[in-house]
Design a protein around this motif. Structure first.
Motif, PDB file in Angstrom:
ATOM      1  N   TRP A  34       3.137   9.737   5.091  1.00 47.65           N
ATOM      2  CA  TRP A  34       3.003   8.291   5.183  1.00 47.65           C
ATOM      3  C   TRP A  34       4.373   7.599   5.149  1.00 47.65           C
ATOM      4  N   ILE A  35       5.296   8.130   4.338  1.00 52.47           N
ATOM      5  CA  ILE A  35       6.648   7.546   4.299  1.00 52.47           C
ATOM      6  C   ILE A  35       7.252   7.598   5.700  1.00 52.47           C
ATOM      7  N   ILE A  36       7.026   8.723   6.415  1.00 56.43           N
ATOM      8  CA  ILE A  36       7.567   8.846   7.770  1.00 56.43           C
ATOM      9  C   ILE A  36       6.858   7.875   8.715  1.00 56.43           C
ATOM     10  N   ILE A  37       5.536   7.794   8.592  1.00 57.10           N
ATOM     11  CA  ILE A  37       4.797   6.873   9.465  1.00 57.10           C
ATOM     12  C   ILE A  37       5.211   5.437   9.175  1.00 57.10           C
ATOM     13  N   PHE A  38       5.338   5.093   7.905  1.00 50.07           N
ATOM     14  CA  PHE A  38       5.724   3.732   7.520  1.00 50.07           C
ATOM     15  C   PHE A  38       7.079   3.374   8.142  1.00 50.07           C
ATOM     16  N   THR A  39       7.989   4.354   8.145  1.00 47.26           N
ATOM     17  CA  THR A  39       9.312   4.111   8.729  1.00 47.26           C
ATOM     18  C   THR A  39       9.233   4.042  10.254  1.00 47.26           C
ATOM     19  N   ALA A  40       8.610   5.049  10.848  1.00 45.55           N
ATOM     20  CA  ALA A  40       8.675   5.190  12.305  1.00 45.55           C
ATOM     21  C   ALA A  40       7.754   4.216  13.024  1.00 45.55           C
ATOM     22  N   VAL A  41       6.668   3.809  12.362  1.00 42.18           N
ATOM     23  CA  VAL A  41       5.709   2.932  13.037  1.00 42.18           C
ATOM     24  C   VAL A  41       5.912   1.472  12.623  1.00 42.18           C
ATOM     25  N   TYR A  42       6.179   1.240  11.340  1.00 40.52           N
ATOM     26  CA  TYR A  42       6.248  -0.140  10.856  1.00 40.52           C
ATOM     27  C   TYR A  42       7.687  -0.652  10.783  1.00 40.52           C
ATOM     28  N   LEU A  43       8.524   0.018   9.948  1.00 40.60           N
ATOM     29  CA  LEU A  43       9.839  -0.562   9.631  1.00 40.60           C
ATOM     30  C   LEU A  43      10.718  -0.748  10.862  1.00 40.60           C
TER      31      LEU A  43
ATOM     32  N   SER B  28       0.838  -1.204   0.000  1.00 44.80           N
ATOM     33  CA  SER B  28       0.000   0.000   0.000  1.00 44.80           C
ATOM     34  C   SER B  28       0.873   1.255   0.000  1.00 44.80           C
ATOM     35  N   THR B  29       2.055   1.158   0.628  1.00 45.77           N
ATOM     36  CA  THR B  29       2.978   2.298   0.592  1.00 45.77           C
ATOM     37  C   THR B  29       3.430   2.565  -0.842  1.00 45.77           C
ATOM     38  N   PHE B  30       3.749   1.483  -1.555  1.00 42.58           N
ATOM     39  CA  PHE B  30       4.170   1.619  -2.951  1.00 42.58           C
ATOM     40  C   PHE B  30       3.057   2.255  -3.794  1.00 42.58           C
ATOM     41  N   ILE B  31       1.844   1.782  -3.565  1.00 42.09           N
ATOM     42  CA  ILE B  31       0.690   2.324  -4.298  1.00 42.09           C
ATOM     43  C   ILE B  31       0.562   3.828  -4.054  1.00 42.09           C
ATOM     44  N   LEU B  32       0.726   4.246  -2.787  1.00 44.39           N
ATOM     45  CA  LEU B  32       0.581   5.670  -2.465  1.00 44.39           C
ATOM     46  C   LEU B  32       1.698   6.480  -3.125  1.00 44.39           C
ATOM     47  N   LEU B  33       2.914   5.912  -3.135  1.00 49.33           N
ATOM     48  CA  LEU B  33       4.030   6.594  -3.804  1.00 49.33           C
ATOM     49  C   LEU B  33       3.720   6.795  -5.276  1.00 49.33           C
ATOM     50  N   MET B  34       3.199   5.750  -5.905  1.00 49.92           N
ATOM     51  CA  MET B  34       2.896   5.848  -7.335  1.00 49.92           C
ATOM     52  C   MET B  34       1.774   6.843  -7.590  1.00 49.92           C
ATOM     53  N   SER B  35       0.852   6.964  -6.638  1.00 48.96           N
ATOM     54  CA  SER B  35      -0.229   7.938  -6.814  1.00 48.96           C
ATOM     55  C   SER B  35       0.356   9.345  -6.866  1.00 48.96           C
ATOM     56  N   SER B  36       1.443   9.593  -6.101  1.00 50.75           N
ATOM     57  CA  SER B  36       2.083  10.901  -6.140  1.00 50.75           C
ATOM     58  C   SER B  36       2.675  11.161  -7.522  1.00 50.75           C
ATOM     59  N   PHE B  37       3.211  10.102  -8.135  1.00 53.08           N
ATOM     60  CA  PHE B  37       3.751  10.228  -9.491  1.00 53.08           C
ATOM     61  C   PHE B  37       2.640  10.662 -10.457  1.00 53.08           C
TER      62      PHE B  37
ATOM     63  N   VAL C 236      -8.018   6.272  -7.831  1.00 51.61           N
ATOM     64  CA  VAL C 236      -8.084   4.811  -7.690  1.00 51.61           C
ATOM     65  C   VAL C 236      -6.986   4.334  -6.742  1.00 51.61           C
ATOM     66  N   PHE C 237      -5.777   4.848  -6.919  1.00 55.71           N
ATOM     67  CA  PHE C 237      -4.678   4.425  -6.037  1.00 55.71           C
ATOM     68  C   PHE C 237      -4.953   4.834  -4.589  1.00 55.71           C
ATOM     69  N   GLY C 238      -5.498   6.032  -4.422  1.00 50.95           N
ATOM     70  CA  GLY C 238      -5.840   6.483  -3.067  1.00 50.95           C
ATOM     71  C   GLY C 238      -6.873   5.556  -2.445  1.00 50.95           C
ATOM     72  N   LEU C 239      -7.853   5.135  -3.261  1.00 51.12           N
ATOM     73  CA  LEU C 239      -8.882   4.232  -2.742  1.00 51.12           C
ATOM     74  C   LEU C 239      -8.283   2.867  -2.409  1.00 51.12           C
ATOM     75  N   ILE C 240      -7.320   2.395  -3.236  1.00 54.56           N
ATOM     76  CA  ILE C 240      -6.659   1.122  -2.916  1.00 54.56           C
ATOM     77  C   ILE C 240      -5.947   1.237  -1.573  1.00 54.56           C
ATOM     78  N   PHE C 241      -5.252   2.375  -1.379  1.00 55.04           N
ATOM     79  CA  PHE C 241      -4.558   2.564  -0.104  1.00 55.04           C
ATOM     80  C   PHE C 241      -5.547   2.518   1.054  1.00 55.04           C
ATOM     81  N   LEU C 242      -6.664   3.237   0.878  1.00 53.69           N
ATOM     82  CA  LEU C 242      -7.663   3.260   1.956  1.00 53.69           C
ATOM     83  C   LEU C 242      -8.242   1.870   2.179  1.00 53.69           C
ATOM     84  N   GLY C 243      -8.449   1.130   1.074  1.00 52.99           N
ATOM     85  CA  GLY C 243      -8.959  -0.241   1.194  1.00 52.99           C
ATOM     86  C   GLY C 243      -8.004  -1.102   2.001  1.00 52.99           C
ATOM     87  N   CYS C 244      -6.703  -0.978   1.705  1.00 52.21           N
ATOM     88  CA  CYS C 244      -5.701  -1.729   2.461  1.00 52.21           C
ATOM     89  C   CYS C 244      -5.773  -1.376   3.939  1.00 52.21           C
TER      90      CYS C 244
END
Lengths: 227, 678
Positions: free
Chosen positions: A196-205, A75-84, A111-119
């Motif tokens: 989200w990149i910061i949250i993904f790092t600080a909360v998950y990774l 879902s992080t990848f999807i959100l990154l691509m949505s920025s592209f 659509v990508f934003g909705l996929i992220f929200l779905g995840c």
């Protein structure tokens, strides 16, 4: 007198930055402090209570076991691509209002934003069934409120882009103002992505740094593994 | 964007043909009377509305204070119950800070900033109206708690089914203005309805949502003002030529946008604890109440500077005007204001010395707190340097500004005493602290704001307040204030604790408490006379010239009251205090060739900001009512969010609109008589 000189909102500004863009940057500066406070709360409590949480049956649960890092990475990848795609949508508007290209790209962002929200909905449901609730632990409170607040930001962004998408069919989205409106929405979207990149790092990774995670979350010992 | 809805320039907006917005509704541009005030986007009218509401809430907060002082006037008093006492001091602090001082500062920001930078309005006129109405409804939500409390006391609430299920009895907030957890929070485990038991009643929920809404109003206004100051300066108005009041508005606005998010998050967390059984501050589940203190004061200490910097800006305008000199050390004053803004974020833990931070943080916060006294002291010396050798005119605004310096310094001295952690741990939670922050916030901020009111009232309404009444009011305020709060230094050091409902005789506190109460009533009478004098002036006062004080900044170059387009032609600025230089110095004010025949672009009025703010009213009333168990109140919250969305959506769709207004072709006439007489 030309129209551009006659309108206060189109007159040249002292800094050369459009009002709308400047106010969005100011809002984002404020939002930095907002997420900074939420992330700090999560990290403080994570450091204080490194061992995870206790589920409804009284079993100790570990954060590393709870997380589904593959799904969240996706879902992080999807959100990154949505920025592209968002960048492409903004670019289409700047190149003289190419509405077709704008619509195609912005639809992709939606659509990508909705996929992220779905995840995220799936993740929340999954965690809930694993026994993590807002009520049963400090970890549950900080995790759901932090990621939920971010999800709310994404949802507002999706709503905004949906409205812009339909607005583009009225024929009023164009020119300097139209490009600016899309660019400002883009600034917001990129910001939410960066957060989200910061949250993904600080909360998950960080839960996966070393065998015990950065907090030393005390997984049961594995024979033969030195920690 | 289409411009076909712009008509030929008109002499007045009442001459406009009915004009439809992009969503097909008639734009409310031609309204007069109350509908004009509800839909206005004129920064001057919005400023007047801010000021009117702020003065009203100053009186409300003042009555609450007099209730407290009456209760404490003699030992073992039972004038009010302990419960009512808690509610009174909580609402007194909250009201004075969020509904009195901040909106009165916002009134000055609104009225003055565009005029001082040579602009015709703020960057986002409709957002400005949204800030105003959101503030008004936030204030209403907060004070609606009193309506429920009185309904409860009168027994009227007993007739409702949901009332019997209520075990919590405080309908008005009763936690003190910083609402410390765990008192404001929860304990134990959440039940099946996801509610954990709470220490305090629904008053706390009113407080949470009220402050949240007021925060949104302040944030929106601050984004707008930073944008306005950075982006809408007249030609030649460089940053280092900005009037100091505008500079302080800029610093204050930055403080607001960077400090308020911390309280926003803390309030969300506390709301989740109370409404959904979360554990942020719930000690029985591992929550740390001290986290609330940190989050609150990370906001709360910058908030202190949010309150005082605008008053410092006002004083920096008043002193040069009535000393006949330019401000001494302008760059240093500006720089000190900015340094105060930065350091303001680095001193919050001095409110928490007694929580046991450990020696290193305690020493660091002690040092930083001492350090922040330096830029403040620099400002005081510069103000003294401004008066030094000047031809001082003791007008009412000048008297109040001199009072500001004097009283604020007294508050500053006791502030330095607090920066020493060992001394602070003795003074913590005593009347000494009450004395300290009232000297800063009342002797400092209120005198500064009153000085600003007397200074700019002639500009706002074109009428001069009666000086004799003003001197009496100022004298009573300064006398009453010192009588009320001076003795509290002694009472605090003699051990009288803060926030206690009553005290027994024999501690040696009786005399000075009695004196303090007399002082509080004198102060109250003084403030009431001052406000009554101002309100009377606004309607009936004697008309005065457009530049009665021999002012220095651009607003004095305009007629009084200021026309709705502000500047018929935009000024071009060549130096600091450009209007003063125009009258007495080398630089003449020149004007750009905009405006004139083609007219000035004016923004259209709109109902949408008011509609969007109504969403906050519904959501804000629904949230505590659902906490009370009122049936369907949760739906009111959702309906409120729906109205908010609808308001913003229609606001976006209706388009900014606008029309061209004809202005006098000649530039605003220079006050020839002022220039000729010197």
């Amino acid at each position: 007198m030309s129209h551009s000189a006659a309108h206060a909102h189109e007159a040249p500004t002292s800094t050369g930055i459009d009002h709308k863009k400047l106010i969005m940057w100011l809002f984002l500066a404020s939002d930095c402090m907002f997420f900074g406070t939420l992330i700090s709360t999560h990290l403080l409590y994570r450091k204080l209570y490194p061992t995870g949480f206790t589920d409804a049956e009284g079993h100790q649960q570990f954060v590393q076991k709870l997380f589904d890092i593959e799904l969240t990475s996706f879902s992080t990848f999807i959100l990154l691509m949505s920025s592209f795609l968002m960048a492409l949508a903004v670019s289409a508007m700047h190149k003289g209002g190419q509405l077709k290209s704008f619509r195609r790209n912005v639809l992709g962002v939606i659509v990508f934003g909705l996929i992220f929200l779905g995840c995220q909905v799936y993740e929340f449901t999954h965690f809930y069934h694993q026994g993590l609730t807002v009520q049963n632990s400090v970890f549950g409170s900080t995790f759901y409120v932090l990621t939920g607040t971010h999800g709310t930001h994404v949802a507002i962004g999706v709503l905004w882009l949906v409205l812009l998408y339909f607005y583009s069919f009225t024929g009023k989205l164009g020119g300097h103002v139209g490009a600016l409106d899309v660019e400002v929405a883009g600034l917001y979207w990129h910001f939410v992505d960066i957060v989200w990149i910061i949250i993904f790092t600080a909360v998950y990774l960080v839960e996966y740094l070393g065998p015990d995670g950065i907090w030393g979350n005390g997984l049961p010992p594995v024979p033969g593994v030195t920690r | 964007m289409s411009h076909d809805h712009h008509h030929a320039p008109v002499a007045s907006r009442y001459d406009l043909a009915p004009e439809r917005s992009d969503i097909g509704l008639i734009r409310p541009d031609r309204f007069t009377g109350w509908r004009d005030w509800l839909t206005t986007v004129d920064h001057k009218k919005i400023g007047v509305l801010y000021g009117a509401f702020a003065m009203f809430f100053f009186l409300v907060g003042g009555v609450e204070a007099l209730g407290i002082r009456t209760q404490l006037s003699r030992p073992d008093n039972d004038f009010i119950t302990a419960r009512m006492y808690n509610q009174l001091f909580t609402m007194h602090g909250t009201t004075m800070i969020f509904l009195g001082v901040m909106p009165l500062s916002a009134a000055f920001f609104n009225f003055l900033v565009p005029l001082q930078i040579g602009a015709r309005d703020v960057a986002f006129p409709r957002l400005n109206a949204f800030s105003l109405w959101t503030f008004v409804f936030g204030a209403f939500v907060l004070n609606a708690s009193w309506l429920f409390e009185f309904a409860h006391l009168s027994g009227w609430l007993k007739s409702f089914g949901w009332y019997n299920a209520l075990v919590y009895t405080d309908f008005a907030p009763a936690n003190g203005w910083f609402s410390y957890a765990p008192l404001s929070g929860t304990f134990g485990q959440a039940d099946a309805a996801l509610r954990a038991p709470r220490f305090t009643g629904v008053g706390t929920d009113f407080w949470i949502i009220g402050i949240q809404i007021l925060g949104i109003a302040s944030l929106a206004a601050s984004f707008n003002f930073i944008c306005t100051i950075l982006n809408m300066r007249a030609k030649g108005m460089t940053m280092m030529r900005l009037p100091v009041f505008t500079w302080m508005t800029l610093v204050t606005s930055f403080l607001i946008i960077l400090a308020f998010p911390a309280i926003t998050v803390a309030l969300i967390q506390l709301m989740f604890d109370r409404q959904f059984g979360a554990n942020f501050f719930n000690p029985s589940a591992g929550g740390q109440p001290v986290l609330w203190q940190h989050l609150f004061w990370i906001f709360g200490h910058p908030e202190v500077y949010i309150l005082v910097l605008p008053a410092m800006g006002i004083v920096s305008e008043v002193l040069p005007t009535f000393s006949g000199k330019s401000l001494f050390g302008y760059p240093i004053i500006v720089f000190s204001g900015a340094v105060i803004g930065f350091l303001g974020f680095a001193v919050w833990s001095h409110h928490m010395f007694t929580t046991g931070l450990g020696p290193v943080p305690t020493a660091a916060f002690s040092l930083l707190t001492m350090a922040i006294a330096v830029p403040t002291g620099v400002k005081i010396f510069n103000w003294l340097g401004t008066i030094w050798g000047g031809r001082v005119r003791f007008t009412p605004p000048m008297v109040l500004s001199l009072g500001f310096i004097w009283m604020f310094m007294c508050g500053g001295f006791s502030g330095i005493m607090h920066s020493s952690a060992p001394a602070d741990s003795q003074q913590q939670d005593s009347y000494f602290v009450i004395a300290h922050f009232h000297y800063v916030l009342l002797g400092g901020v209120l005198l500064g704001l009153m000085s600003g009111l007397y200074f700019w009232f002639p500009k706002i309404f074109g009428r001069m307040p009666k000086a004799s009444v003003a001197y009496w009011a100022s004298g009573l305020v300064i006398l009453g204030f010192n009588l009320a709060f001076g003795p509290m230094h002694y009472l605090g050091l003699a051990g009288q604790p803060r926030r206690t409902h009553t005290y027994h005789a024999g501690f040696g506190w009786e005399t000075w408490n009695y004196v303090a109460t007399i002082g509080a009533f004198i102060l109250g009478i003084g403030v009431f006379i001052a406000f009554a004098n101002l309100v009377w002036t606004a309607f009936r006062g004697e008309k005065c010239s457009s530049d009665p004080w021999d002012g220095r900044t651009l607003e004095w170059s305009l007629p009084s009251p200021v026309p709705e387009y502000n500047f018929a032609r935009s000024p071009v600025i060549a130096c600091r205090d450009a209007f003063f230089a125009h009258k007495h110095g080398a630089h003449r004010l020149v004007y750009e060739q905009d405006g004139g025949e083609a007219g000035v672009h004016m923004p259209s009025q709109s109902w949408m900001p008011l509609l969007a703010s109504c969403g906050f009213l519904l959501a804000g009333l629904g949230m505590p009512m659902s906490a009370m168990g009122v049936p369907h109140a949760g739906w009111v919250v959702i309906a409120g969010l729906g109205v908010l969305f609808l308001g913003i959506w229609l606001w976006a769709l209706e388009g900014p609109g606008g029309y061209m207004l004809k202005t006098p072709v000649a530039p605003a006439p220079a006050p020839a008589e002022a220039a000729a007489s010197r």
